[in-house]
Scaffold this motif. Structure first.
Motif, PDB file in Angstrom:
ATOM      1  N   GLU A  74       0.847  -1.187   0.000  1.00  0.00           N
ATOM      2  CA  GLU A  74       0.000   0.000   0.000  1.00  0.00           C
ATOM      3  C   GLU A  74       0.881   1.234   0.000  1.00  0.00           C
ATOM      4  O   GLU A  74       2.098   1.129   0.129  1.00  0.00           O
ATOM      5  CB  GLU A  74      -0.921  -0.051   1.216  1.00  0.00           C
ATOM      6  CG  GLU A  74      -1.778  -1.292   1.187  1.00  0.00           C
ATOM      7  CD  GLU A  74      -2.777  -1.318   2.311  1.00  0.00           C
ATOM      8  OE1 GLU A  74      -3.908  -0.904   2.066  1.00  0.00           O
ATOM      9  OE2 GLU A  74      -2.428  -1.727   3.425  1.00  0.00           O
ATOM     10  N   LEU A 286      -4.915  -8.532   3.387  1.00  0.00           N
ATOM     11  CA  LEU A 286      -4.941  -7.733   2.156  1.00  0.00           C
ATOM     12  C   LEU A 286      -5.747  -8.453   1.083  1.00  0.00           C
ATOM     13  O   LEU A 286      -6.639  -7.864   0.450  1.00  0.00           O
ATOM     14  CB  LEU A 286      -3.501  -7.527   1.684  1.00  0.00           C
ATOM     15  CG  LEU A 286      -3.262  -6.461   0.631  1.00  0.00           C
ATOM     16  CD1 LEU A 286      -3.626  -5.107   1.196  1.00  0.00           C
ATOM     17  CD2 LEU A 286      -1.801  -6.473   0.209  1.00  0.00           C
ATOM     18  N   TYR A 301     -13.576  -8.126   4.486  1.00  0.00           N
ATOM     19  CA  TYR A 301     -12.684  -8.256   5.620  1.00  0.00           C
ATOM     20  C   TYR A 301     -11.896  -6.966   5.753  1.00  0.00           C
ATOM     21  O   TYR A 301     -11.407  -6.424   4.771  1.00  0.00           O
ATOM     22  CB  TYR A 301     -11.736  -9.432   5.403  1.00  0.00           C
ATOM     23  CG  TYR A 301     -10.732  -9.558   6.525  1.00  0.00           C
ATOM     24  CD1 TYR A 301     -11.121 -10.093   7.747  1.00  0.00           C
ATOM     25  CD2 TYR A 301      -9.431  -9.111   6.372  1.00  0.00           C
ATOM     26  CE1 TYR A 301     -10.216 -10.171   8.794  1.00  0.00           C
ATOM     27  CE2 TYR A 301      -8.525  -9.193   7.409  1.00  0.00           C
ATOM     28  CZ  TYR A 301      -8.928  -9.715   8.617  1.00  0.00           C
ATOM     29  OH  TYR A 301      -8.030  -9.790   9.648  1.00  0.00           O
ATOM     30  N   GLN A 302     -11.793  -6.449   6.925  1.00  0.00           N
ATOM     31  CA  GLN A 302     -10.976  -5.251   7.057  1.00  0.00           C
ATOM     32  C   GLN A 302      -9.866  -5.415   8.073  1.00  0.00           C
ATOM     33  O   GLN A 302     -10.070  -5.934   9.164  1.00  0.00           O
ATOM     34  CB  GLN A 302     -11.818  -3.996   7.334  1.00  0.00           C
ATOM     35  CG  GLN A 302     -12.606  -3.989   8.615  1.00  0.00           C
ATOM     36  CD  GLN A 302     -13.465  -2.730   8.699  1.00  0.00           C
ATOM     37  OE1 GLN A 302     -14.393  -2.563   7.930  1.00  0.00           O
ATOM     38  NE2 GLN A 302     -13.138  -1.851   9.622  1.00  0.00           N
ATOM     39  N   ILE A 303      -8.669  -5.009   7.664  1.00  0.00           N
ATOM     40  CA  ILE A 303      -7.563  -4.961   8.607  1.00  0.00           C
ATOM     41  C   ILE A 303      -7.752  -3.662   9.356  1.00  0.00           C
ATOM     42  O   ILE A 303      -7.841  -2.605   8.739  1.00  0.00           O
ATOM     43  CB  ILE A 303      -6.204  -4.913   7.875  1.00  0.00           C
ATOM     44  CG1 ILE A 303      -6.155  -5.951   6.766  1.00  0.00           C
ATOM     45  CG2 ILE A 303      -5.070  -5.110   8.857  1.00  0.00           C
ATOM     46  CD1 ILE A 303      -4.885  -5.853   5.935  1.00  0.00           C
ATOM     47  N   GLU A 304      -7.817  -3.739  10.667  1.00  0.00           N
ATOM     48  CA  GLU A 304      -8.028  -2.505  11.421  1.00  0.00           C
ATOM     49  C   GLU A 304      -6.783  -1.636  11.366  1.00  0.00           C
ATOM     50  O   GLU A 304      -5.673  -2.129  11.221  1.00  0.00           O
ATOM     51  CB  GLU A 304      -8.372  -2.824  12.872  1.00  0.00           C
ATOM     52  CG  GLU A 304      -9.637  -3.652  13.035  1.00  0.00           C
ATOM     53  CD  GLU A 304     -10.834  -3.018  12.365  1.00  0.00           C
ATOM     54  OE1 GLU A 304     -10.808  -1.802  12.100  1.00  0.00           O
ATOM     55  OE2 GLU A 304     -11.804  -3.745  12.085  1.00  0.00           O
ATOM     56  N   GLY A 305      -7.016  -0.340  11.509  1.00  0.00           N
ATOM     57  CA  GLY A 305      -5.881   0.572  11.601  1.00  0.00           C
ATOM     58  C   GLY A 305      -5.259   0.879  10.261  1.00  0.00           C
ATOM     59  O   GLY A 305      -5.845   0.636   9.208  1.00  0.00           O
ATOM     60  N   ALA A 306      -4.080   1.452  10.316  1.00  0.00           N
ATOM     61  CA  ALA A 306      -3.392   1.859   9.094  1.00  0.00           C
ATOM     62  C   ALA A 306      -1.925   1.522   9.231  1.00  0.00           C
ATOM     63  O   ALA A 306      -1.424   1.273  10.341  1.00  0.00           O
ATOM     64  CB  ALA A 306      -3.571   3.357   8.863  1.00  0.00           C
ATOM     65  N   ARG A 322      -1.541  -4.601  14.439  1.00  0.00           N
ATOM     66  CA  ARG A 322      -2.761  -4.847  13.672  1.00  0.00           C
ATOM     67  C   ARG A 322      -3.006  -6.340  13.478  1.00  0.00           C
ATOM     68  O   ARG A 322      -3.969  -6.730  12.823  1.00  0.00           O
ATOM     69  CB  ARG A 322      -2.633  -4.173  12.298  1.00  0.00           C
ATOM     70  CG  ARG A 322      -2.307  -2.694  12.376  1.00  0.00           C
ATOM     71  CD  ARG A 322      -1.996  -2.128  11.016  1.00  0.00           C
ATOM     72  NE  ARG A 322      -3.169  -2.061  10.154  1.00  0.00           N
ATOM     73  CZ  ARG A 322      -3.101  -1.808   8.851  1.00  0.00           C
ATOM     74  NH1 ARG A 322      -1.939  -1.633   8.267  1.00  0.00           N
ATOM     75  NH2 ARG A 322      -4.199  -1.754   8.126  1.00  0.00           N
TER      76      ARG A 322
ATOM     77  N   ASP B 208      -5.940   3.024  -0.517  1.00  0.00           N
ATOM     78  CA  ASP B 208      -5.386   1.679  -0.595  1.00  0.00           C
ATOM     79  C   ASP B 208      -6.470   0.645  -0.354  1.00  0.00           C
ATOM     80  O   ASP B 208      -7.476   0.930   0.294  1.00  0.00           O
ATOM     81  CB  ASP B 208      -4.295   1.525   0.476  1.00  0.00           C
ATOM     82  CG  ASP B 208      -3.014   2.210   0.052  1.00  0.00           C
ATOM     83  OD1 ASP B 208      -2.642   2.057  -1.112  1.00  0.00           O
ATOM     84  OD2 ASP B 208      -2.409   2.894   0.881  1.00  0.00           O
ATOM     85  N   ALA B 213     -11.571  -1.193   1.975  1.00  0.00           N
ATOM     86  CA  ALA B 213     -12.484  -2.128   2.630  1.00  0.00           C
ATOM     87  C   ALA B 213     -13.129  -1.466   3.840  1.00  0.00           C
ATOM     88  O   ALA B 213     -14.338  -1.593   4.062  1.00  0.00           O
ATOM     89  CB  ALA B 213     -11.730  -3.388   3.037  1.00  0.00           C
ATOM     90  N   GLN B 214     -12.333  -0.728   4.622  1.00  0.00           N
ATOM     91  CA  GLN B 214     -12.895  -0.047   5.798  1.00  0.00           C
ATOM     92  C   GLN B 214     -13.982   0.943   5.390  1.00  0.00           C
ATOM     93  O   GLN B 214     -15.050   1.006   5.995  1.00  0.00           O
ATOM     94  CB  GLN B 214     -11.793   0.707   6.549  1.00  0.00           C
ATOM     95  CG  GLN B 214     -10.710  -0.195   7.141  1.00  0.00           C
ATOM     96  CD  GLN B 214      -9.525   0.600   7.689  1.00  0.00           C
ATOM     97  OE1 GLN B 214      -9.486   1.815   7.565  1.00  0.00           O
ATOM     98  NE2 GLN B 214      -8.573  -0.084   8.294  1.00  0.00           N
ATOM     99  N   ASN B 217     -17.162  -0.791   3.958  1.00  0.00           N
ATOM    100  CA  ASN B 217     -17.949  -1.365   5.051  1.00  0.00           C
ATOM    101  C   ASN B 217     -18.698  -0.283   5.812  1.00  0.00           C
ATOM    102  O   ASN B 217     -19.877  -0.429   6.132  1.00  0.00           O
ATOM    103  CB  ASN B 217     -17.040  -2.130   6.012  1.00  0.00           C
ATOM    104  CG  ASN B 217     -16.618  -3.485   5.449  1.00  0.00           C
ATOM    105  OD1 ASN B 217     -17.256  -3.997   4.524  1.00  0.00           O
ATOM    106  ND2 ASN B 217     -15.553  -4.041   5.991  1.00  0.00           N
TER     107      ASN B 217
ATOM    108  N   SER C   8      -8.394   1.114  15.256  1.00  0.00           N
ATOM    109  CA  SER C   8      -7.261   1.643  16.013  1.00  0.00           C
ATOM    110  C   SER C   8      -6.557   2.727  15.221  1.00  0.00           C
ATOM    111  O   SER C   8      -5.682   3.399  15.722  1.00  0.00           O
ATOM    112  CB  SER C   8      -6.289   0.512  16.329  1.00  0.00           C
ATOM    113  OG  SER C   8      -6.078  -0.256  15.162  1.00  0.00           O
ATOM    114  N   GLU C   9      -7.006   2.892  13.942  1.00  0.00           N
ATOM    115  CA  GLU C   9      -6.403   3.917  13.092  1.00  0.00           C
ATOM    116  C   GLU C   9      -6.437   5.279  13.769  1.00  0.00           C
ATOM    117  O   GLU C   9      -5.429   5.942  13.912  1.00  0.00           O
ATOM    118  CB  GLU C   9      -7.181   3.972  11.777  1.00  0.00           C
ATOM    119  CG  GLU C   9      -6.614   4.917  10.763  1.00  0.00           C
ATOM    120  CD  GLU C   9      -7.477   4.923   9.513  1.00  0.00           C
ATOM    121  OE1 GLU C   9      -7.131   5.661   8.598  1.00  0.00           O
ATOM    122  OE2 GLU C   9      -8.481   4.202   9.474  1.00  0.00           O
TER     123      GLU C   9
END
Lengths: 370, 347, 325
Positions: A74, A286, A301-306, A322, B208, B213-214, B217, C8-9
């Motif tokens: 990313e 991803l 599906y989401q990966i939390e945070g950045a 994460r 990205d 996705a975030q 959703n 948590s972002e």
């Protein structure tokens, strides 16, 4: 070198030899085939007045002749930085602070600038996202091709022009005789990118670095350009480093794929393996977060945070805050690339001695996707 | 269709929320007058949108897809009144809003506060000099001047939490946030007045994939919670498939095909829809080669005659070169603008 | 949003308990601007010179040994005293010498730079206000207003701005009775220099306005239905002002020189109220007769002032807008 195989049927050479995947997966490649590009422990730093930012940290990979290595990640992951470090186009104050880069066995990262310049174009071809940055608007594309060819190959004006024509024909410019004297602005976006490919191929380089070559193009044109890139490189046996954020582009073009995260290479392996059975939790997330055409899910599906900023990369594994499986060890000790599946992943889940336990993910993870 | 729609006082709860008929927007792209005279060239008109009709039902998501230059963003801007209509008619919940672009300020406040827009570029969509709280509070200050500043601040905090941020973020500036967070802020601003209808112009194409996705959703959650109606604009077929109930495929300022999402992905009718679907790179396909399509989108200033797609179409005949096809409804619920499909040469 | 887990972002960036913000002074001292300033000796020097001269101009009445504008304070008998000399007649000390009227050159420079700076600042402010207003209108409304304003600007640009100022100066003076000339000279000068200089501000503002107008935050305000004047003054103006203020800094040096040029040509400040330019004009008569100080010191003062202000402006432009480099 004298005549280009422009008469070859397009498509005839398009399917990649099957043995390549197998050979490429083993790392390092067997002694028989020396890699075109060999990057070891590459480290790029950006000193700022507050701290030294590590933009690339211990990145190692090889690209074999004729192989397409996809580099994904990313924004901010360091994928473009990797390409720029290899061709030494880092924006100051960024600089290579460690490791080595070898091109066909010859070390190139410690060359003086004047010794390096001739490599660009002659041994390393470059294709960028915006074709207009690679083409000079003031010269006809014929002149630009002829100039590039003559700069690198011992040819007279007439031979170089012949070759320019052949190149344009090969990259699918219709009626190249009439387009040779046209200027870049007279071409459409897709045609311009074809010209850039011709320009990159002009001196038959061993390595092509393509940085987001199709990102600015429409999907229908994207497919044309990728097929072209793959075909011409396969014909010449040129190795390609394809830098992109688009997994779809990787899926259909690359032989192997390297996934980057926060300046580190976290997974590398054969493309189908990485897409279908990603071994690193980040790659897993991803892949699962990409909406697909085949199925429809209520939620992605989401990966939390950045991704962390370079100034604040966590200790241990950079992905640990994460990661659903993160254990104590992940927070303190940085994992090396370890054998995992058919490739390698930098994750303690794959430690042969003492693997970190995989936690059952609470949400729909990769099981739900495929 | 809309389970938790908060009933707006006096609103006419018709099934159709927005009806667009024969929308057109032409732009004058000629050179300055003096150049035209000297170079003996005529005026040039870009028909960015030329005869687009569709309806959006309450609570659904209609997607507009197409490649660059197809006019999908122009349609979005016509609906929210950023551009005036050259031709055509827009009816929102029974009220004519065709002249919205010429109405600003209080006169149009009643209608404008019922819809909002989310933009593509999260870096340009927030005023860089304003704090996040001021940005999100802007619609409130304008539409509800009677609201006290304490109430407004509380509402801004609620909105921030709703989009997955913290109320304390109101005191920060946009440059302190990542692209995904800025897009959340944009969404919070759009939600401030509890709109019914949101026009989303490529809301995730600058982000990205994991952030996309975030955001997707989040948008789906908000739609469920508030019964929002979306016009969702994108060039990404996979994203569209994930979000849309119905899809309109646009090509050079016109609609080529409108169909329910599942229908379109299962059996696309228009040759251009087929091409678009075939061109999508696929993760699943076992090294599948994409069908390589010849040609590129022509310059919209000089579109081809008849059906604009005919130079790239394998099924084109003389009629296609001469006559513009009209959208014709089919029995399976789709509408297709193609002579070949109409004549049964293609199904 | 019950099922939406808190990303948590935002937590990563905004810790739940916000860390104590550093004070404004700390933030400023830690900023890139201060950092860049500290590392450039030339800029530091330019700042010191500028500040000294500003202070000298501002506090001239308290620093200067005499008021050079007040004929009663001038000792004619002390005329042409060389620098660093104590007069034998009056016992006055002349740091930088005196001129034909017995005027202390040092005092004249302090008072003169006062007028130069006043005219410079006022002219820049005037040009900036006019240029910004016209540029905003041209960029925001477009159409015939844009065409009209920009054509006028183009025409004006074909003349050197000093010629323009001369012309405007002459025209305005033509409308005023002769008796008023000396009194209103300073105002006429400000207007003339300002009018000759608005074009660059108008162009910069117009360009920036057109860029900002197309940005999505302005479109978002439009979708809400905010009236034009609110969009213009709340959103666009603050965002286009920064580049203009930077141009203004460089413009100050140019305006000071323009004022000096006009005064040197004899159409600016009268000899009874000399600015730096007037002093130089007066001084040049004595250049070859041995009284070099009457010309040299005002000349050096003007040079230092214009140069250091210009250096500061250039530096500011580079720091605030790296893309211009």
């Amino acid at each position: 070198m004298s005549s280009t195989p422009s008469s070859a049927e397009p498509g005839a050479v398009e399917q990649a030899p099957d043995d390549r995947n197998a050979a490429a997966a083993s790392h390092p490649p067997d002694g028989g085939r020396e890699p075109v590009l060999c990057v070891r422990h590459l480290r790029v730093e950006f000193p700022t007045r507050h701290a030294t930012l590590v933009a690339l940290d211990d990145v190692s990979f090889d690209i074999a002749p004729g192989e397409v290595l996809g580099v994904v990640g990313e924004s901010g992951a360091g994928k473009s930085m990797t390409g720029n470090a290899v061709i030494r186009l880092l924006e100051p104050p960024g600089h290579i602070a460690g490791g080595e880069v070898r091109l066909a066995g010859r070390r190139i990262d410690d060359l003086a600038e004047e010794d390096f310049v001739p490599l660009r174009g002659r041994h390393i071809g470059m294709i960028f996202q915006d074709p207009l940055t690679s083409l000079n608007p003031l010269f006809s594309i014929g002149d630009q091709l002829v100039e590039t060819i003559r700069a690198h190959l011992p040819m007279n004006e007439k031979q170089a022009r012949e070759r320019a024509l052949a190149l344009l024909r090969e990259v699918g410019i219709p009626a190249p005789e009439t387009r040779l004297d046209s200027y870049p602005h007279q071409f459409s976006g897709g045609m311009r990118q074809r010209v850039v490919i011709a320009l990159a191929l002009a001196a038959e380089p061993e390595l092509i670095i393509a940085d987001e070559p199709t990102t600015a193009l429409d999907v229908s044109v994207q497919a044309q350009i990728l097929a072209l890139l793959k075909r011409v490189c396969a014909e010449r046996g040129a190795a390609v480093m394809l830098v992109t954020h688009d997994m779809g582009v990787i899926a259909e073009t690359a032989d192997r794929v390297a996934v980057m995260y926060a300046g580190r290479l976290i997974e590398i392996g054969p493309v189908n393996e990485v897409i279908r059975r990603p071994q690193h939790p980040y790659s897993e997330g991803l892949m699962a977060s990409i909406p697909g055409l085949a199925e429809r899910r209520e939620r992605l599906y989401q990966i939390e945070g950045a991704m962390p900023r370079l100034a604040a990369i966590p200790a241990g594994c950079a992905f640990n805050p994460r990661c659903p499986h993160a254990a104590e060890r992940c927070r303190t000790e940085r994992p090396e690339l370890l054998p995992a599946g058919a490739g390698q992943a930098a994750c303690w889940l794959h430690d042969p001695e003492n693997p970190v336990a995989r936690r059952e993910a609470p949400q729909d993870t990769q099981e739900a996707t495929r | 269709m809309s389970p938790t729609q908060p009933v707006q006082a006096g609103s006419n709860r018709s099934e159709v929320l927005l009806e667009a008929s024969d929308l057109a927007r032409h732009f004058d792209v000629s050179k300055p007058w003096l150049n035209r005279v000297l170079e003996r060239t005529d005026k040039l008109t870009l028909k960015a949108v030329d005869g687009v009709s569709f309806t959006i039902r309450r609570g659904e998501t209609l997607a507009l897809v197409g490649e660059s230059g197809c006019g999908k963003s122009t349609v979005a801007r016509l609906i929210v009144g950023l551009y005036g209509l050259t031709r055509g008619r827009l009816v929102f919940d029974g009220q004519e809003i065709s002249d919205l672009a010429r109405r600003s300020g209080r006169r149009s406040a009643a209608i404008r506060q019922r819809f909002q827009m989310i933009f593509q570029d999260p870096y340009a969509s927030l005023n860089p000099l304003w704090r996040v709280g001021t940005i999100i509070g802007e619609p409130l200050r304008f539409f509800r001047p009677e609201m006290s500043s304490v109430d407004r601040r509380r509402r801004v905090g609620e909105l921030l939490e709703q989009v997955g941020m913290s109320a304390a973020d109101a005191n920060r500036y946009p440059h302190e946030f990542s692209g995904g967070q800025r897009q959340r802020i944009s969404i919070a601003r759009a939600l401030a007045n509890e709109p019914e209808f949101m026009v989303c112009d490529e809301p995730t194409s600058a982000l990205d994939v994991s952030v996309q996705a975030q955001i997707l959703n989040l948008m789906k959650d908000l739609q469920q919670e508030y019964g929002l109606t979306y016009l969702f604009i994108s060039h990404d077929m996979a994203v569209v498939k994930h979000m849309a109930d119905r899809i309109a495929v646009m090509y050079l300022g016109r609609i080529a095909e409108i169909a329910p999402s599942d229908q379109l992905f299962a059996t696309p009718h228009h040759p251009y829809s087929r091409m678009l679907l075939a061109a999508v790179p696929s993760l699943e396909g076992e090294g599948r080669e994409r069908t390589v399509i010849q040609g590129e989108v022509p310059n919209p200033v000089h579109p081809p005659s008849g059906c604009a797609f005919h130079p790239r179409c394998h099924h084109a005949n003389e009629r296609c070169k001469a006559e513009v096809p009209a959208l014709i409804a089919r029995s399976d619920g789709s509408e297709v603008a193609c002579h070949a499909v109409e004549e049964g040469r293609l199904d | 949003m019950s099922q939406q887990p808190k990303p948590s972002e935002s937590a990563a960036v905004a810790a739940p308990i916000a860390p104590k913000r550093p004070s404004r002074l700390r933030t400023f001292l830690d900023s890139d601007i201060v950092y860049s300033w500290q590392r450039q000796p030339v800029v530091i020097l330019a700042t010191l010179v500028t500040l000294t001269m500003f202070a000298g101009a501002l506090f001239a009445p308290w620093i200067a040994p005499q008021n050079p504008f007040d004929p009663r304070q001038l000792e004619l008998i002390d005329a042409f005293t060389p620098p660093l000399t104590t007069s034998d007649f009056t016992g006055n000390f002349y740091l930088l010498g005196s001129d034909s009227q017995g005027r202390d050159v040092f005092s004249a420079i302090l008072y003169g730079s006062r007028i130069s700076l006043l005219v410079g600042f006022a002219a820049v402010l005037f040009a900036l206000a006019l240029g910004t207003a016209l540029g905003l209108m041209a960029g925001f409304r477009g159409g015939w207003r844009d065409a009209l304003i920009m054509r006028i600007a183009d025409v004006q640009l074909t003349f050197p701005s000093i010629l323009m100022a001369l012309l405007i100066f002459g025209v305005i003076r033509g409308f005023l009775p002769r008796s008023m000339h000396a009194e209103v000279a300073i105002i006429v000068l400000i207007i003339a220099i300002g009018l000759s200089d608005w074009v660059q501000y108008a162009r910069a503002v117009r360009g920036a306005t057109m860029v900002e107008k197309g940005k999505e935050y302005v479109q978002a305000a439009r979708v809400i239905g905010l009236p034009d004047h609110r969009i213009l003054f709340q959103h666009i103006l603050p965002n286009v002002l920064r580049p203009v203020l930077v141009i203004g800094t460089i413009g100050l040096a140019l305006a000071i020189i323009a004022e000096a040029t006009l005064s040197f040509l004899g159409v600016g400040m009268p000899a009874t109220q000399p600015s730096l330019g007037t002093l130089i004009r007066v001084g040049q008569d004595y250049m070859f007769s041995g009284e070099w100080w009457i010309l040299l010191f005002p000349g050096v003062a003007l040079l230092l002032l214009a140069l250091s202000v210009n250096l500061l402006g250039d530096w500011l432009r580079d720091v605030l807008n790296p893309k211009l480099r």
